[in-house]
Scaffold this motif. Structure first.
Motif, PDB file in Angstrom:
ATOM      1  N   MET A   1       0.849  -1.192   0.000  1.00 44.85           N
ATOM      2  CA  MET A   1       0.000   0.000   0.000  1.00 44.85           C
ATOM      3  C   MET A   1       0.887   1.246   0.000  1.00 44.85           C
ATOM      4  O   MET A   1       1.757   1.390   0.867  1.00 44.85           O
ATOM      5  N   ARG A   2       0.654   2.110  -0.965  1.00 44.99           N
ATOM      6  CA  ARG A   2       1.442   3.327  -1.086  1.00 44.99           C
ATOM      7  C   ARG A   2       0.830   4.463  -0.266  1.00 44.99           C
ATOM      8  O   ARG A   2      -0.370   4.548  -0.130  1.00 44.99           O
ATOM      9  N   THR A   3       1.712   5.357   0.169  1.00 44.88           N
ATOM     10  CA  THR A   3       1.280   6.506   0.954  1.00 44.88           C
ATOM     11  C   THR A   3       1.111   7.706   0.038  1.00 44.88           C
ATOM     12  O   THR A   3       1.998   8.016  -0.783  1.00 44.88           O
ATOM     13  N   LEU A   4      -0.002   8.401   0.185  1.00 42.55           N
ATOM     14  CA  LEU A   4      -0.285   9.603  -0.596  1.00 42.55           C
ATOM     15  C   LEU A   4      -0.309  10.819   0.314  1.00 42.55           C
ATOM     16  O   LEU A   4      -0.634  10.712   1.493  1.00 42.55           O
TER      17      LEU A   4
ATOM     18  N   GLY B   1     -14.034  21.714  -6.768  1.00 45.56           N
ATOM     19  CA  GLY B   1     -14.487  21.891  -5.404  1.00 45.56           C
ATOM     20  C   GLY B   1     -15.130  20.653  -4.802  1.00 45.56           C
ATOM     21  O   GLY B   1     -15.663  20.720  -3.677  1.00 45.56           O
ATOM     22  N   LYS B   2     -15.087  19.523  -5.480  1.00 45.92           N
ATOM     23  CA  LYS B   2     -15.733  18.291  -4.994  1.00 45.92           C
ATOM     24  C   LYS B   2     -14.741  17.161  -4.781  1.00 45.92           C
ATOM     25  O   LYS B   2     -15.127  16.091  -4.347  1.00 45.92           O
ATOM     26  N   SER B   3     -13.489  17.373  -5.049  1.00 45.18           N
ATOM     27  CA  SER B   3     -12.482  16.329  -4.923  1.00 45.18           C
ATOM     28  C   SER B   3     -11.211  16.903  -4.319  1.00 45.18           C
ATOM     29  O   SER B   3     -10.950  18.120  -4.382  1.00 45.18           O
ATOM     30  N   ILE B   4     -10.438  16.024  -3.746  1.00 41.39           N
ATOM     31  CA  ILE B   4      -9.164  16.394  -3.139  1.00 41.39           C
ATOM     32  C   ILE B   4      -8.057  15.779  -3.994  1.00 41.39           C
ATOM     33  O   ILE B   4      -8.122  14.601  -4.377  1.00 41.39           O
ATOM     34  N   VAL B   5      -7.021  16.556  -4.249  1.00 46.69           N
ATOM     35  CA  VAL B   5      -5.892  16.104  -5.058  1.00 46.69           C
ATOM     36  C   VAL B   5      -4.847  15.518  -4.122  1.00 46.69           C
ATOM     37  O   VAL B   5      -4.403  16.163  -3.163  1.00 46.69           O
ATOM     38  N   CYS B   6      -4.486  14.264  -4.388  1.00 46.82           N
ATOM     39  CA  CYS B   6      -3.453  13.561  -3.622  1.00 46.82           C
ATOM     40  C   CYS B   6      -2.321  13.176  -4.583  1.00 46.82           C
ATOM     41  O   CYS B   6      -2.554  12.950  -5.782  1.00 46.82           O
ATOM     42  N   GLU B   7      -1.117  13.047  -4.012  1.00 41.97           N
ATOM     43  CA  GLU B   7       0.050  12.764  -4.844  1.00 41.97           C
ATOM     44  C   GLU B   7       0.896  11.692  -4.202  1.00 41.97           C
ATOM     45  O   GLU B   7       1.066  11.667  -2.976  1.00 41.97           O
ATOM     46  N   ASP B   8       1.432  10.801  -5.089  1.00 39.80           N
ATOM     47  CA  ASP B   8       2.375   9.772  -4.651  1.00 39.80           C
ATOM     48  C   ASP B   8       3.765  10.401  -4.633  1.00 39.80           C
ATOM     49  O   ASP B   8       4.289  10.818  -5.680  1.00 39.80           O
ATOM     50  N   SER B   9       4.359  10.455  -3.455  1.00 41.88           N
ATOM     51  CA  SER B   9       5.649  11.133  -3.324  1.00 41.88           C
ATOM     52  C   SER B   9       6.750  10.432  -4.097  1.00 41.88           C
ATOM     53  O   SER B   9       7.675  11.081  -4.618  1.00 41.88           O
ATOM     54  N   ALA B  10       6.687   9.134  -4.234  1.00 41.42           N
ATOM     55  CA  ALA B  10       7.752   8.391  -4.900  1.00 41.42           C
ATOM     56  C   ALA B  10       7.724   8.584  -6.416  1.00 41.42           C
ATOM     57  O   ALA B  10       8.756   8.823  -7.048  1.00 41.42           O
ATOM     58  N   SER B  11       6.550   8.489  -6.986  1.00 42.13           N
ATOM     59  CA  SER B  11       6.445   8.558  -8.448  1.00 42.13           C
ATOM     60  C   SER B  11       5.935   9.905  -8.939  1.00 42.13           C
ATOM     61  O   SER B  11       6.019  10.196 -10.146  1.00 42.13           O
ATOM     62  N   GLY B  12       5.347  10.689  -8.066  1.00 42.57           N
ATOM     63  CA  GLY B  12       4.802  11.972  -8.473  1.00 42.57           C
ATOM     64  C   GLY B  12       3.438  11.864  -9.117  1.00 42.57           C
ATOM     65  O   GLY B  12       2.910  12.860  -9.632  1.00 42.57           O
ATOM     66  N   THR B  13       2.853  10.678  -9.092  1.00 41.29           N
ATOM     67  CA  THR B  13       1.536  10.488  -9.676  1.00 41.29           C
ATOM     68  C   THR B  13       0.492  11.119  -8.777  1.00 41.29           C
ATOM     69  O   THR B  13       0.530  10.972  -7.544  1.00 41.29           O
TER      70      THR B  13
END
Length: 285
Positions: free
Chosen positions: A1-4, A13-25
């Motif tokens: 399981m990856r950490t975001l 305004g209806k979604s939250i943007v999350c990012e994978d620190s390792a890959s930048g996805t």
């Protein structure tokens, strides 16, 4: 399981943007009720939302059906969810049903002349004892009917048959009252209505006619009984044979004449021994 990591709110305004620190996805996470409940740590709300999403049956409806007498398995099958998800909402209602059934055992049955002095539990326990049933194996339950009244049910097994008895429970002072709703409930409230089964089965006429007791089959008391002596007052005893012509006259003692038994009423007169020997016709009548 990856950490975001959370980047920010999406432009819609209806979604939250999350990012994978390792890959930048980057990922979009809907900012819905489930996310807000998870952020608050509200597990109960999360479970409720899961049921609402997977089924058309709301938690309140689930509790209403459980309170009306349905089991967890029945509701789960109707809702199309697992029993574990229904149990979390059914558990407090099941406790309410169990508590109501316990209170009803302390209520007083309603008789023709008013409430009974004894409680429902005491009367039923006595009725089970009279019938030879095991009261410890009986189970109590309750549910709430459409009219808002509580119904109490007792379930037990006698032989191979499953039995039930229902009472209407009205909570109130001194434990409240209960009223029988079916025949089984009425019979349990009236132990005098019980009739013990007959344990002696008579032989059928054909076998009874063939059976003749013998000395071997008789009981020791019957085998040791002496033969019955003839009744001196019985006028039906056998008349002894006498010669056609007696060789000599025999005097009749007066004492024998006095002790001669009297003929019973409504019976034919049987000549006595002396009359037969002397050839004298009896004049008694």
């Amino acid at each position: 399981m990856r950490t975001l990591r959370v980047v920010g709110l999406h432009e819609d305004g209806k979604s939250i943007v999350c990012e994978d620190s390792a890959s930048g996805t980057r990922f979009l996470l809907p900012a819905d009720e489930r996310l807000r409940a998870a952020a608050r740590g509200d597990l109960a709300r999360l479970g409720q939302i899961e049921i609402e999403l997977e089924s058309q049956m709301r938690p309140r409806e689930i509790q209403q059906r459980i309170r009306a007498g349905e089991s967890v398995e029945q509701v789960a099958a109707s809702a199309g969810v697992t029993a574990q998800r229904v149990e979390r909402y059914a558990y407090p209602v099941l406790l309410e049903r169990s508590r109501t059934a316990e209170l009803a055992q302390s209520a007083h049955p309603v008789r023709e002349d008013g409430p009974d002095v004894q409680t429902l539990g005491e009367v039923v326990a006595y009725g089970f004892g009279v019938r030879g049933h095991d009261y410890s194996q009986a189970t109590w339950d309750s549910w709430k009917g459409d009219d808002g009244r509580w119904v109490v049910v007792l379930q037990w097994k006698a032989g191979r048959s499953d039995n039930r008895a229902h009472w209407a429970f009205s909570p109130g002072a001194h434990g409240g009252t209960v009223t029988a709703l079916d025949e089984n409930a009425e019979v349990l409230l009236d132990p005098k209505a019980y009739r013990a089964p007959r344990t002696v089965r008579a032989l059928d006429p054909a076998r009874e006619a063939e059976y003749q007791p013998t000395l071997d089959s008789a009981s020791p008391e019957q085998a040791q009984l002496p033969a019955a002596e003839p009744d001196p007052d019985d006028d039906t005893r056998e008349i002894p044979r006498v010669p056609a012509e007696p060789e000599e006259d025999v005097a009749v003692p007066e004492q024998a004449e006095q002790t001669r038994p009297k003929a019973k009423k409504n019976h034919p007169i049987v000549p006595s021994w002396e009359d037969v020997l002397l050839g004298v016709r009896s004049q008694r009548g």
